[in-house]
Design an enzyme around this catalytic site. Sequence first.
Site, PDB file in Angstrom:
ATOM      1  N   ASP A 415       0.865  -1.185   0.000  1.00 23.10           N
ATOM      2  CA  ASP A 415       0.000   0.000   0.000  1.00 23.10           C
ATOM      3  C   ASP A 415       0.900   1.233   0.000  1.00 23.10           C
ATOM      4  O   ASP A 415       1.818   1.340   0.822  1.00 23.10           O
ATOM      5  CB  ASP A 415      -0.898   0.007   1.239  1.00 23.10           C
ATOM      6  CG  ASP A 415      -1.879   1.161   1.202  1.00 23.10           C
ATOM      7  OD1 ASP A 415      -2.899   1.032   0.501  1.00 23.10           O
ATOM      8  OD2 ASP A 415      -1.612   2.172   1.860  1.00 23.10           O
ATOM      9  N   LEU A 416       0.662   2.159  -0.938  1.00 22.11           N
ATOM     10  CA  LEU A 416       1.532   3.330  -1.073  1.00 22.11           C
ATOM     11  C   LEU A 416       1.326   4.272   0.115  1.00 22.11           C
ATOM     12  O   LEU A 416       0.186   4.496   0.562  1.00 22.11           O
ATOM     13  CB  LEU A 416       1.239   4.062  -2.381  1.00 22.11           C
ATOM     14  CG  LEU A 416       1.455   3.257  -3.672  1.00 22.11           C
ATOM     15  CD1 LEU A 416       1.173   4.133  -4.896  1.00 22.11           C
ATOM     16  CD2 LEU A 416       2.866   2.697  -3.743  1.00 22.11           C
ATOM     17  N   ASP A 458      -4.419   2.472  -4.657  1.00 18.04           N
ATOM     18  CA  ASP A 458      -2.968   2.486  -4.556  1.00 18.04           C
ATOM     19  C   ASP A 458      -2.453   1.223  -3.894  1.00 18.04           C
ATOM     20  O   ASP A 458      -1.387   1.215  -3.287  1.00 18.04           O
ATOM     21  CB  ASP A 458      -2.490   3.740  -3.801  1.00 18.04           C
ATOM     22  CG  ASP A 458      -3.047   3.806  -2.379  1.00 18.04           C
ATOM     23  OD1 ASP A 458      -3.924   2.954  -2.063  1.00 18.04           O
ATOM     24  OD2 ASP A 458      -2.630   4.681  -1.618  1.00 18.04           O
TER      25      ASP A 458
END
Length: 541
Positions: A415-416, A458
Site C-alpha cells: 500500500d503506497l 494504490d
Amino acid sequence: MRTFGADDALNFFEACPFAALCIGPDGLVVAANSAAAAMAGGTQALTGQPITDVLPEWSLSPSSSPAPRREMALVREDGTKANVEVSIVRLGDGGLVCAVIRDIGREKMIAALQTELQRQSEKALLDAGAATRRLEYFIDMLPQAACIFDAQDRYVLWNRKYAELYPEIAPHLRPGIPFEQILRMSVDSGHMPEATEDPEAWFTARMKKQRMTVSPQEEQKLKDGRWMLHDDRRTPDGGAIGMRIDITDLKRREEALRQLFDANPMPMMLCDAATLEISSVNRAAVVLYGFASEVLVGRNVASLCAPEDAGRFAAGLRSMKGDNEARTIWRQRSADGSERAVMVYVRFLEEGPQRRLLLAIADVTDRVRAEAHANHLAHHDALTGLPNRMYFLSALESALAIRDSKTQIAVHYLDLDGFKPVNDRLGHAAGDALLVEVGRRLRAVADEPTLVARLGGDEFAIMQPIGSTAPAVLAQRCIAAMARPFHIHAETATIGVSVGIAVSPFAALDPDGLMRAADKALYRAKAAGKNTWVETEVAYV
C-alpha cells in the site's frame, strides 16, 4: 478323203481340255485323258475298265445312233457319284467312241453359289442402303451439328444442324468433296461464322488439327456471340466424326459464376484437392494477402499459413471427406509479413475424375484482436497494464494447487504511503501517471516468475515463489524503489510503500487465507510507522 482312225481319236482326246474317254466296240475304255482320270478319282488307271464301271447308265450298241448329249451318273473310285453331262462322238467306222464328260453338278453348285452370292450382295446393298438411311436419320436427329469423313477427309454424311451452322458452304456439300476444299470455300466467302482476326492463320491451324490422329476438344467463338465446342475424333478405319456442340449457355453460366467468384467480397480461391495447388483466386483474396494473382496461382495454399500451422492445415484439407464449416482459426501471412487470423470454409467440387476445393476465407483478425483485448482487459488493470485482482487470485490459486512440499509461496501486500496528498496536489492525471510508474518500478525489481498485480486504488500485490531471493529482500527492494523521487508532469513527488508478507504453507494454504494474513501484516507495517515491511508471525523456514 482320209478316214478318221484310232490314232486320230487318241490325239483328239489327249488334246481335249475336258474329261474324255475313248471306248472301244467291246465297251472297254481304250484311253482316258488326265481330266477324266481326275474326275473319276485320279488314283487308278481307267484304261481297260468297262465303261459301265464308270458310267453305269452307258448303253450304246454298235448299231445304235447315240444321243449327242445325255445326263448320267459317274461313279468315282471311292463310290461317290457325280452328276455329269456326256457328249458322245462316234469316231470312224471301227466302233470307237469318244465320250466328253462335263461335271454339271459342280457347275450347278457354282451357279447356285454365284446366285446366292448375287442374292447376298444385293441384300448387303439393300442393308447398307437401309443402314445409311438410318444413319442419316440418326445424325439428323442429333441436337448438335455433326459430319462424317472418310479416311481421305472427304465428306460422307452431315446433318441439317451442320448445314444450318455453315450456310456459306451448305450448297456445296456433297459426298466425296474434300474437307479442305469446303474449308477454303468458307474462308474465301468472307462469311465464315467463326470469329477470328486472321482467317488464313485460322485455316492453317484448322487443317493441322483435322489431320491429327487425336484432336483435342476446342472452344470456338462465333461472330454472333455464340460458343461452339469442336469435338473431332478419328474412327478405326481412318475416317473422322466431327461434332459441333453449342455451349453458349454453359459459357454464360461459367462467366456468371466467374464474375460472382471474382466480385465476391469474401476472399476465395480454388485449389487441387490432392496437390493443394492454387488454380484461381478472386480480387478479394489478392487484397487480403497482398500478392498478385499470378504469384498466388500455382502456389501451395498451405504455404500461406504461418510455418508452425502449415503442416496441420495441409493435413486437414487432404483428410476432408466432404464440405467443411470453419471452426479453426488459422494464422496466415500476407505479402508484407503481417499476420492475419482467418477461418476457412471448404466446399468440394467434383469435375469428372478431378476434385477441387473451393476455399472461402473469413478474415477474423480484428475480431481475434478485439477478443484478445477484451480478455486482457478482463484480467488486467486498464491503467497500469498489470494483472488485476481477479487474475492475481486465479494465479495464486493455481500456484498453491500445484505446490509441492518443498515449494513456498510468499504474498506481498503493498500500500503506497503518501499517495493521496500527491494526488490531491497534482491532480488525478498526475496521480494516474504516478501509479503507472509505480507499476513499472515494481516489475523492474521483481524476479521471474514473480507476478506483480494492482489490486485497486494504490494497493498492489506480488506473488513470489520463494527461491534464491528471500521475501524480506524483495520487500526491501520495493521500498527502495518507491523511495526514489518521481518526476510527474514537470513536478517532483515523493512517496513510500508499506509491505505485509504472508508465506504459504505457514500462514495459510488457500488464496483467501493467505491474502488475509498478508493484509494483517500490512496493517502492522502501517502501524509501525509506514515505509517498512512486516511478515506474519509464523516462523519462515
